[in-house]
Motif scaffolding. Sequence first.
Motif, PDB file in Angstrom:
ATOM      1  N   ALA A   1      -3.676  15.702  -3.517  1.00  0.00           N
ATOM      2  CA  ALA A   1      -4.514  15.226  -2.425  1.00  0.00           C
ATOM      3  C   ALA A   1      -5.987  15.346  -2.809  1.00  0.00           C
ATOM      4  CB  ALA A   1      -4.239  16.024  -1.166  1.00  0.00           C
TER       5      ALA A   1
ATOM      6  N   PHE B   1      -5.999   3.331  -0.316  1.00  0.00           N
ATOM      7  CA  PHE B   1      -5.509   4.616  -0.802  1.00  0.00           C
ATOM      8  C   PHE B   1      -4.021   4.563  -1.099  1.00  0.00           C
ATOM      9  CE2 PHE B   1      -3.639   8.829   0.187  1.00  0.00           C
ATOM     10  CZ  PHE B   1      -4.112   9.496  -0.928  1.00  0.00           C
ATOM     11  N   THR B   2      -3.249   3.855  -0.277  1.00  0.00           N
ATOM     12  CA  THR B   2      -1.808   3.783  -0.516  1.00  0.00           C
ATOM     13  C   THR B   2      -1.495   3.092  -1.834  1.00  0.00           C
ATOM     14  OG1 THR B   2      -1.732   1.775   0.835  1.00  0.00           O
ATOM     15  CG2 THR B   2      -1.185   3.867   1.927  1.00  0.00           C
TER      16      THR B   2
ATOM     17  N   GLN C   1      -2.419   5.979  -4.567  1.00  0.00           N
ATOM     18  CA  GLN C   1      -1.959   7.346  -4.310  1.00  0.00           C
ATOM     19  C   GLN C   1      -1.061   7.868  -5.425  1.00  0.00           C
ATOM     20  OE1 GLN C   1       0.002   7.715  -0.559  1.00  0.00           O
ATOM     21  NE2 GLN C   1      -0.182   9.936  -0.529  1.00  0.00           N
ATOM     22  N   SER C   2      -0.212   7.021  -5.962  1.00  0.00           N
ATOM     23  CA  SER C   2       0.694   7.475  -7.026  1.00  0.00           C
ATOM     24  C   SER C   2      -0.047   7.743  -8.343  1.00  0.00           C
ATOM     25  CB  SER C   2       1.792   6.441  -7.242  1.00  0.00           C
ATOM     26  OG  SER C   2       1.233   5.219  -7.675  1.00  0.00           O
TER      27      SER C   2
END
Length: 123
Positions: free
Chosen positions: A72, A62-63, A66-67
């Motif tokens: 969310a 996910f990291t 994420q961008s």
Amino acid sequence: MVELMIAVAVIGLLAAIAIPSFVRARTTSQASACINNLRQIDDASQEWALDNHKAAEASVMFTDIQSYLKNAIICPATGPGATFAVSYTLTTVSNKPACNVVPATHVLPPDPSQSGSPHVSPF
């Protein structure tokens, strides 16, 4: 008194008809929203892989993506306070993301390009 009982019976009958329809509509809308989230997650992981020159077998978290996501992303069936990790599972770029909450119905449909028919370029 009889009129009041008839009015209560009519209201009860209308509620008995409306409540199952409301629950069904809510379940359907949650499934649609979750499948849309899965599409966004898959698109984000594909874009991340292209931008970072990653192979289809590369692990994605996910990291990493994420961008690439606007806001969310959680499964609407989880309720308030849920996180991405509770809602979805990511493995590799080539594997589709999965819903952890309702995995039986919240599933991405297969890609039409992966259906087995060869792609013929017009050029």
